[in-house]
Design an enzyme around this catalytic site. Structure first.
Site, short mmCIF file in Angstrom:
data_model
loop_
_atom_site.label_atom_id
_atom_site.label_comp_id
_atom_site.label_asym_id
_atom_site.label_seq_id
_atom_site.Cartn_x
_atom_site.Cartn_y
_atom_site.Cartn_z
N LYS A 180 1.05 -1.37 -0.32
CA LYS A 180 0.19 0.06 0.01
C LYS A 180 1.13 1.38 0.09
CE LYS A 180 -1.89 1.16 3.56
NZ LYS A 180 -1.18 2.70 4.26
N ASN A 181 1.75 1.10 1.11
CA ASN A 181 3.12 2.16 1.10
C ASN A 181 3.45 2.73 -0.25
OD1 ASN A 181 1.26 3.07 2.52
ND2 ASN A 181 2.94 2.03 4.70
N CYS B 186 -4.07 12.08 13.01
CA CYS B 186 -4.71 10.54 13.25
C CYS B 186 -4.97 10.09 14.31
CB CYS B 186 -4.68 9.82 11.73
SG CYS B 186 -3.30 8.97 11.90
N ARG C 99 0.22 14.04 12.83
CA ARG C 99 0.97 13.92 11.99
C ARG C 99 1.19 15.56 10.62
NH1 ARG C 99 -0.28 8.57 10.02
NH2 ARG C 99 1.11 8.41 8.49
N ASP D 31 5.32 0.20 11.54
CA ASP D 31 3.89 -0.34 11.40
C ASP D 31 2.78 -2.17 12.29
OD1 ASP D 31 3.30 1.67 8.03
OD2 ASP D 31 2.86 1.85 10.18
N ARG E 39 -8.85 -0.14 5.06
CA ARG E 39 -7.64 0.50 4.38
C ARG E 39 -5.68 -0.64 3.81
NH1 ARG E 39 -6.20 5.09 7.69
NH2 ARG E 39 -4.91 5.29 6.02
#
Ligand code: EPZ
Length: 434
Positions: free
Chosen positions: A22-23, A116, A121, A311, A403
């Protein structure tokens, strides 16, 4: 909204193929704005964040096609440089639109991302970098307005209080590849996802040296062309399934991983006496949770790559909650990233938070409970904890999970887990949180 119901106590066994990262996909989608030619991107994970980024690119004027769920063709022939709040607010990663819009259009107006649950952020380093590239920056009414009419290469330093910035580095690279002159980026992030972005940009004709290091040298070119690119496999999804295998007491093989992206996790596995094996070229890794070798408590500190990734911190909290002894997990990237801890405590985990440290005292067992997902990786930690817990676990607000994990419950079912996705209406009302 859906919920996930898990009946714990069943070991995971089998092989799972890791999806694209995803990143990597999100900045790479943004990078397609740098050319008017078509970019074909393969091995794109089928995630809500990725589909959302596709929507944003359409809104900016790009032609976006999706010949199959994992392949996107994006042609940003005529685009505008304004990304409105109602689009940006839902996904912080849309901040990566700044760099390519400034590089291509010499102007960008992007809504500032909100915070978030894992913490503030900020984008001060992004803006500091753009200012170093001779951009005018104005912040008003929640938007950042970047005037890149005099964009030019220069030296910039991207180190911050928590190390470098991953999307900040992506933004600077994407602004610099079309900036006249030479740009040298010191303290650049070197996460594999940043390397993947650079690899694609080079295919598009960008001139980037020292890719994979903390010091990048970019020579601006006039134009970039389209390309074909295959997204790098997701090291965080791979790590999540490996930790899940160890937690559940089963043998799980992840395939389609990249040698060298998993070293910090495998080093932690070695320290914790989690048995594993990586095949010769390292593209397949198996964790042997079935071998009842006693795990050891350890200390982990999250750091920028190649350090231990933040993560995977929540997932390691879950594993250490069922590991005898006292483990200390220090979160150096997002010091408040412990929203998973109160939910793990509801399952019987013995974890105390002291500042940016989780002090985890291993317990014999966890008990299933209704828990609440709060962010992407916390949700993953709750799901794998539910696999190991005795009894039934209900995880609510699993849109967080969607997500960043492609049909995680299906992949876990295929590994033998008793897990199902249900409409929230099927959850007993006495179990529902507020
Ligand atoms: C990327 O976020 C990832 N997201 C995050 O993954 C990941 O946790 C993070 O990098 C760290 O590896 C994407 O790539 C889309 P940072 P990013 O800028 O780029 C501070 C997930 O679960 N900072 O590297 O936003 C910041 O507050 C997500 O997949 C500044 O102070 O992270 C943080 O403490 C969560 N000023 C640290 O640096 C800035 O201008 C690292 O942030 C920018 C960041």
């Amino acid at each position: 909204m859906d919920v996930i119901r898990i009946e714990g106590g069943r070991p995971l066994n089998g092989t799972v193929t890791v999806a694209g990262a995803k990143n990597a996909a999100l900045p790479i989608f943004a990078a397609t704005l740098l050319t008017e030619e078509t970019c074909t991107i393969e091995q794109v994970p089928d995630l809500s964040d990725v589909r959302y980024m596709g929507e944003i690119l359409r809104h900016l004027g790009a032609e976006v096609e999706r010949p199959d769920p994992h392949t996107w063709k994006i042609t940003a022939r005529h685009i505008k440089g304004v990304a409105p709040y109602e689009l940006v607010r839902k996904m912080r990663a849309s901040v990566t639109l700044l760099g390519p819009l400034v590089g291509r259009l010499r102007h960008a107006r992007v809504s500032l991302p909100g915070g978030c649950v894992i913490g503030p952020r900020p984008i001060d380093l992004h803006l500091k970098g753009l200012a170093r590239l001779n951009c005018g920056i104005e912040i008003e009414k929640g938007y950042v307005d970047v005037d890149g009419s005099n964009l030019k290469g220069d030296y910039l330093y991207l180190g911050g209080r928590h190390g470098s910035t991953v999307t900040g580095t992506a933004n600077m690279i994407m602004a610099a590849v079309l900036a006249p002159g030479i740009t040298r980026i010191e303290s650049a992030a070197c996460e594999p996802e940043v390397v993947d972005l650079c690899d694609m940009l080079v295919k598009m004709g960008a001139q980037i040296e020292n890719i994979g290091s903390h010091y990048l040298r970019i020579t601006g070119v006039d134009k970039l062309h389209g390309c074909h690119h295959r997204i790098v496999p997701d090291r965080i999804e791979a790590g999540t399934f490996l930790i899940g295998g160890a937690l559940s007491g089963g043998d799980v093989t992840v395939e389609n991983v990249v040698p060298g992206h998993m070293r910090s996790l495998l080093d932690v596995f070695e320290q914790a006496n989690v048995p594993f094996d990586a095949d010769s070229d390292g593209r397949r890794i198996t964790v042997f949770g079935s071998r009842k070798e006693p795990r050891k408590s350890i200390e982990i500190i999250t750091l920028p790559h190649p350090g231990f990734p933040t993560d995977l911190q929540a997932q390691m909290c879950a594993l250490m909650a069922l590991t005898p002894g006292l483990s200390i997990i220090t979160e150096r990237i997002y010091p408040n990233r412990f929203m998973h801890v109160p939910e793990l405590q509801r399952m019987g985990a013995n974890i105390a938070i002291e500042g940016a440290n989780a002090i985890v005292r291993g317990t014999e067992s966890l008990s299933g409970a209704p828990v609440m997902a709060s962010d992407l990786r916390a949700s993953a930690a709750l799901v794998i904890a539910g696999l190991a817990a005795e009894g039934e676990t209900w995880v609510q607000r699993i849109y967080h999970l969607d997500r960043g994990y492609e049909t995680m419950e299906v992949k876990l079912q295929e590994l033998g887990a008793k897990i199902e996705r249900l409409p929230e209406s099927e959850m007993p009302s006495e179990l529902k949180g507020e």
